[in-house]
Scaffold this motif. Structure first.
Motif, PDB file in Angstrom:
ATOM      1  N   ALA A 148      18.736 -27.234  10.911  1.00 41.28           N
ATOM      2  CA  ALA A 148      19.000 -28.598  10.450  1.00 41.28           C
ATOM      3  C   ALA A 148      19.674 -29.399  11.561  1.00 41.28           C
ATOM      4  CB  ALA A 148      19.877 -28.582   9.201  1.00 41.28           C
ATOM      5  N   LEU A 149      20.557 -28.736  12.277  1.00 39.16           N
ATOM      6  CA  LEU A 149      21.278 -29.405  13.355  1.00 39.16           C
ATOM      7  C   LEU A 149      20.322 -29.821  14.471  1.00 39.16           C
ATOM      8  CD1 LEU A 149      24.157 -30.182  13.849  1.00 39.16           C
ATOM      9  CD2 LEU A 149      24.527 -27.984  14.987  1.00 39.16           C
ATOM     10  N   TYR A 177      19.428 -37.595  -0.117  1.00 34.44           N
ATOM     11  CA  TYR A 177      20.651 -38.068   0.503  1.00 34.44           C
ATOM     12  C   TYR A 177      21.309 -39.148  -0.337  1.00 34.44           C
ATOM     13  CZ  TYR A 177      23.772 -38.973   4.406  1.00 34.44           C
ATOM     14  OH  TYR A 177      24.880 -39.084   5.207  1.00 34.44           O
ATOM     15  N   GLN A 213      32.555 -28.605  11.212  1.00 39.69           N
ATOM     16  CA  GLN A 213      32.481 -29.587  10.139  1.00 39.69           C
ATOM     17  C   GLN A 213      31.214 -30.431  10.255  1.00 39.69           C
ATOM     18  OE1 GLN A 213      35.430 -31.156   8.175  1.00 39.69           O
ATOM     19  NE2 GLN A 213      36.723 -29.352   8.424  1.00 39.69           N
ATOM     20  N   GLU A 271      28.419 -29.700  11.506  1.00 40.83           N
ATOM     21  CA  GLU A 271      27.250 -28.954  11.052  1.00 40.83           C
ATOM     22  C   GLU A 271      27.125 -29.002   9.530  1.00 40.83           C
ATOM     23  OE1 GLU A 271      26.284 -25.252  13.060  1.00 40.83           O
ATOM     24  OE2 GLU A 271      25.919 -24.335  11.098  1.00 40.83           O
ATOM     25  N   GLY A 272      28.278 -28.934   8.866  1.00 42.88           N
ATOM     26  CA  GLY A 272      28.259 -29.028   7.409  1.00 42.88           C
ATOM     27  C   GLY A 272      27.709 -30.358   6.920  1.00 42.88           C
ATOM     28  N   TRP A 273      28.123 -31.439   7.555  1.00 41.76           N
ATOM     29  CA  TRP A 273      27.635 -32.762   7.138  1.00 41.76           C
ATOM     30  C   TRP A 273      26.125 -32.852   7.319  1.00 41.76           C
ATOM     31  CZ3 TRP A 273      31.546 -35.118  11.076  1.00 41.76           C
ATOM     32  CH2 TRP A 273      32.859 -34.818  10.651  1.00 41.76           C
ATOM     33  N   ILE A 274      25.660 -32.336   8.441  1.00 40.95           N
ATOM     34  CA  ILE A 274      24.230 -32.422   8.749  1.00 40.95           C
ATOM     35  C   ILE A 274      23.420 -31.534   7.809  1.00 40.95           C
ATOM     36  CG2 ILE A 274      22.497 -32.006  10.514  1.00 40.95           C
ATOM     37  CD1 ILE A 274      24.477 -34.451  10.864  1.00 40.95           C
ATOM     38  N   VAL A 275      23.918 -30.324   7.595  1.00 39.35           N
ATOM     39  CA  VAL A 275      23.205 -29.431   6.680  1.00 39.35           C
ATOM     40  C   VAL A 275      23.084 -30.081   5.310  1.00 39.35           C
ATOM     41  CG1 VAL A 275      23.399 -27.270   5.396  1.00 39.35           C
ATOM     42  CG2 VAL A 275      23.741 -27.287   7.871  1.00 39.35           C
ATOM     43  N   SER A 276      24.157 -30.708   4.852  1.00 40.70           N
ATOM     44  CA  SER A 276      24.083 -31.300   3.519  1.00 40.70           C
ATOM     45  C   SER A 276      23.172 -32.524   3.520  1.00 40.70           C
ATOM     46  CB  SER A 276      25.481 -31.624   2.993  1.00 40.70           C
ATOM     47  OG  SER A 276      25.951 -32.824   3.552  1.00 40.70           O
ATOM     48  N   ALA A 277      23.066 -33.196   4.656  1.00 42.40           N
ATOM     49  CA  ALA A 277      22.168 -34.348   4.723  1.00 42.40           C
ATOM     50  C   ALA A 277      20.703 -33.927   4.548  1.00 42.40           C
ATOM     51  CB  ALA A 277      22.339 -35.075   6.058  1.00 42.40           C
ATOM     52  N   PHE A 278      20.383 -32.732   5.022  1.00 42.53           N
ATOM     53  CA  PHE A 278      18.987 -32.287   4.993  1.00 42.53           C
ATOM     54  C   PHE A 278      18.727 -31.234   3.927  1.00 42.53           C
ATOM     55  CE2 PHE A 278      19.275 -34.146   9.245  1.00 42.53           C
ATOM     56  CZ  PHE A 278      18.092 -34.860   9.301  1.00 42.53           C
ATOM     57  N   GLU A 279      19.678 -31.042   3.037  1.00 43.63           N
ATOM     58  CA  GLU A 279      19.504 -29.934   2.091  1.00 43.63           C
ATOM     59  C   GLU A 279      18.444 -30.219   1.035  1.00 43.63           C
ATOM     60  OE1 GLU A 279      23.313 -29.137   0.411  1.00 43.63           O
ATOM     61  OE2 GLU A 279      23.367 -31.013  -0.725  1.00 43.63           O
TER      62      GLU A 279
END
Lengths: 159, 159
Positions: free
Chosen positions: A14-15, A150, B119, B121-129
């Motif tokens: 994802a990153l 999102y 952190q 990475e967490g924001w990005i992962v959740s953006a694309f989840e």
DNA sequence: TATTGTTATACTCTATAACTATA
DNA sequence: TATAGTTATAGAGTATAACAATA
């Protein structure tokens, strides 16, 4: 929420996806900005505001413009002032609410925007001409899915 | 060049794709900026500079940073100055060329960046989840194709 | 009281161009 | 002369907050 159970391997994916998307967007955006400046002596926010009005011939209120452009109200006032000064948009009174205006394109603004939009479309088409129509479609659909999710999950306050 | 022969129908598709990609990128970017500020009192360009250095433990010269960050040299000087003042990066002399420096993370900078990157990475992962791993992969690949073609065809001076 | 829009302010990011030092 | 980096400057873009007018 249960990040551990997902396994680690998909996170860097994802990153990487995000970094690629960000870089590509910046690349295209930078070219669009520079062309808008060179050829029309304008900026992306001004173009964006006019594009919003083009799609809404009856005009939009300031707070609607603010929401659609994703910037705060004060900035919309500033951009609108510039465009009014150049005779490209105008403020129209809203009957029944003397606080509010609708902003709409003038004939001259509409005409100029037509030229700009035509050129702009060319820049964008050439940016994506590496893809087949099917791939464009697939990309559009995938991004729609991301956006949809999102917007449904606006803030990850827990992290 | 022979735009007419292509038919018109695919052009608005590319345009719609671009608008969606731009909006989504701005949405995610805005959240990342705001979180970086709230939680780490930093900015995206500063984070970006540190990320470049993290990937290059021996450091990077100013002109390499400038190229990778896609901004002009003077700006890199300014951002680097801030980070040096906070003890997060340092300028190291390059033996054999007294004009040049390499910029690299200090231990403290590396440690802080580790926290931020985690952190982030967490924001990005959740953006694309909203996407499955396969869809993430497909999106990554499609964007790669666009980027590839785009870099091969840098400027459409004829339009 | 709440809402619409404006004004004032401050800060970050950016490009351009002139400059210094070294190659 | 050319290159590495810095400095100075100006402008765009943004958010925040205080404000006026109207609902």
């Amino acid at each position: 929420m249960d990040m551990e159970a997902r396994g680690h391997s998909e996170h860097p994916q994802a990153l990487r996806l995000w970094l690629r998307m960000l870089t590509l967007t910046q690349l295209v955006e930078k070219q669009v900005r520079s062309q808008l400046r060179e050829r029309f002596e304008t900026t992306l926010p001004r173009f964006d505001l006019m594009a919003q009005l083009e799609r809404n011939p009856d005009g939009l209120k300031m707070n609607e413009l603010s929401r659609r452009m994703m910037v705060t109200g004060g900035n919309v006032t500033g951009i609108t002032d510039q465009l009014v000064a150049e005779g490209l948009v105008e403020r129209v009174e809203v009957s029944g609410d003397r606080r509010a205006y609708r902003v709409r394109l003038t004939p001259r603004g509409r005409s100029l925007f037509g030229e700009m939009a035509h050129q702009h479309e060319g820049w964008i088409v050439s940016a994506f001409e590496g893809l087949s129509p099917e791939e464009v479609q697939a990309l559009h659909q995938l991004l729609g899915k991301v956006k949809q999710h999102y917007k449904d999950t606006p803030l990850e306050t827990a992290a």
